[in-house]
Design a protein around this motif. Sequence first.
Motif, mmCIF file in Angstrom:
data_model
loop_
_atom_site.group_PDB
_atom_site.id
_atom_site.type_symbol
_atom_site.label_atom_id
_atom_site.label_comp_id
_atom_site.label_asym_id
_atom_site.label_seq_id
_atom_site.Cartn_x
_atom_site.Cartn_y
_atom_site.Cartn_z
ATOM 1 N N UNK A 85 -3.922 5.390 0.418
ATOM 2 C CA UNK A 85 -4.436 6.684 -0.029
ATOM 3 C C UNK A 85 -3.646 7.144 -1.264
ATOM 4 N N UNK A 86 -4.324 7.656 -2.303
ATOM 5 C CA UNK A 86 -3.606 8.107 -3.495
ATOM 6 C C UNK A 86 -2.724 9.330 -3.203
ATOM 7 N N UNK A 87 -1.567 9.364 -3.861
ATOM 8 C CA UNK A 87 -0.632 10.480 -3.726
ATOM 9 C C UNK A 87 -0.357 11.024 -5.119
ATOM 10 N N UNK A 88 -0.457 12.340 -5.278
ATOM 11 C CA UNK A 88 -0.088 13.015 -6.518
ATOM 12 C C UNK A 88 0.515 14.356 -6.116
ATOM 13 N N UNK A 89 1.814 14.485 -6.267
ATOM 14 C CA UNK A 89 2.539 15.665 -5.820
ATOM 15 C C UNK A 89 3.430 16.168 -6.945
ATOM 16 N N UNK A 90 3.373 17.462 -7.207
ATOM 17 C CA UNK A 90 4.262 18.097 -8.174
ATOM 18 C C UNK A 90 4.639 19.462 -7.630
ATOM 19 N N UNK A 91 5.936 19.753 -7.643
ATOM 20 C CA UNK A 91 6.404 21.071 -7.229
ATOM 21 C C UNK A 91 7.696 21.393 -7.959
ATOM 22 N N UNK A 92 7.817 22.664 -8.363
ATOM 23 C CA UNK A 92 9.033 23.136 -9.018
ATOM 24 C C UNK A 92 9.844 23.940 -8.012
ATOM 25 N N UNK A 139 5.678 13.048 -7.762
ATOM 26 C CA UNK A 139 5.445 11.755 -7.116
ATOM 27 C C UNK A 139 3.999 11.350 -7.342
ATOM 28 N N UNK A 140 3.813 10.105 -7.705
ATOM 29 C CA UNK A 140 2.450 9.565 -7.803
ATOM 30 C C UNK A 140 2.488 8.128 -7.321
ATOM 31 N N UNK A 141 1.417 7.736 -6.681
ATOM 32 C CA UNK A 141 1.327 6.379 -6.158
ATOM 33 C C UNK A 141 0.325 6.292 -5.033
ATOM 34 N N UNK A 142 0.666 5.490 -4.013
ATOM 35 C CA UNK A 142 -0.242 5.289 -2.882
ATOM 36 C C UNK A 142 0.558 5.288 -1.589
ATOM 37 N N UNK A 143 -0.032 5.861 -0.562
ATOM 38 C CA UNK A 143 0.553 5.822 0.773
ATOM 39 C C UNK A 143 -0.505 5.322 1.736
ATOM 40 N N UNK A 144 -0.273 4.159 2.329
ATOM 41 C CA UNK A 144 -1.213 3.529 3.258
ATOM 42 C C UNK A 144 -2.606 3.430 2.635
ATOM 43 N N UNK A 147 0.806 -1.221 0.000
ATOM 44 C CA UNK A 147 0.000 0.000 0.000
ATOM 45 C C UNK A 147 0.839 1.270 0.000
ATOM 46 N N UNK A 148 2.131 1.196 0.243
ATOM 47 C CA UNK A 148 2.979 2.380 0.295
ATOM 48 C C UNK A 148 4.057 2.295 -0.768
ATOM 49 N N UNK A 149 3.787 2.948 -1.898
ATOM 50 C CA UNK A 149 4.744 3.000 -2.997
ATOM 51 C C UNK A 149 4.555 4.308 -3.747
ATOM 52 N N UNK A 150 5.643 4.864 -4.244
ATOM 53 C CA UNK A 150 5.594 6.111 -5.005
ATOM 54 C C UNK A 150 6.509 6.012 -6.214
ATOM 55 N N UNK A 151 6.035 6.455 -7.366
ATOM 56 C CA UNK A 151 6.871 6.608 -8.549
ATOM 57 C C UNK A 151 7.374 8.050 -8.511
ATOM 58 N N UNK A 152 8.702 8.212 -8.425
ATOM 59 C CA UNK A 152 9.321 9.516 -8.240
ATOM 60 C C UNK A 152 10.118 9.915 -9.476
ATOM 61 N N UNK A 153 9.958 11.170 -9.900
ATOM 62 C CA UNK A 153 10.767 11.702 -10.989
ATOM 63 C C UNK A 153 11.219 13.111 -10.627
#
Length: 138
Positions: free
Chosen positions: A111-118, A104-109, A36-42
């Motif tokens: 819950x969906x995660x979608x994060x983008x910041x410059x 970052x996109x994926x799931x944490x516990x 349940x806790x994985x993130x694809x990071x770029x």
Amino acid sequence: MTHISVKAVRAGLVTALVLLACAAPARAGGGHVAEDSWLMLTVSRGETPSTRQDGTLLRCDPPRGHRRAADACAELTAVDGRIADLPAKDVVCPMVFAPVTAHASGRWRGRPVDYTETFPNTCLLTARTGAVFALDTQ
């Protein structure tokens, strides 16, 4: 002939059940399924997120797939997977404008995660996100 009382048999069975229950492996993450806790990071150069499909897959139960997986997972656990809530490090960064965009996109516990910041540069990216975006591709 040896006689065993019913109480002795019950006590033995209860003891065996307790030992079996204690020997069962605990589930990681306080009852959450391990995957349940994985993130694809770029991290990409410039002010727009990478459109490439490659990146680093961070898994946290157990930590793997990232050069600083244990640190990144510990930092994410402290903020319940909310990357924007990671505490900023107190560092001095050069005032060089060389923007990088973290995604970052994926799931944490679960819950969906979608994060983008410059960020203005990689120093500020690292100061703000710690080990999470410390990728080999930077």
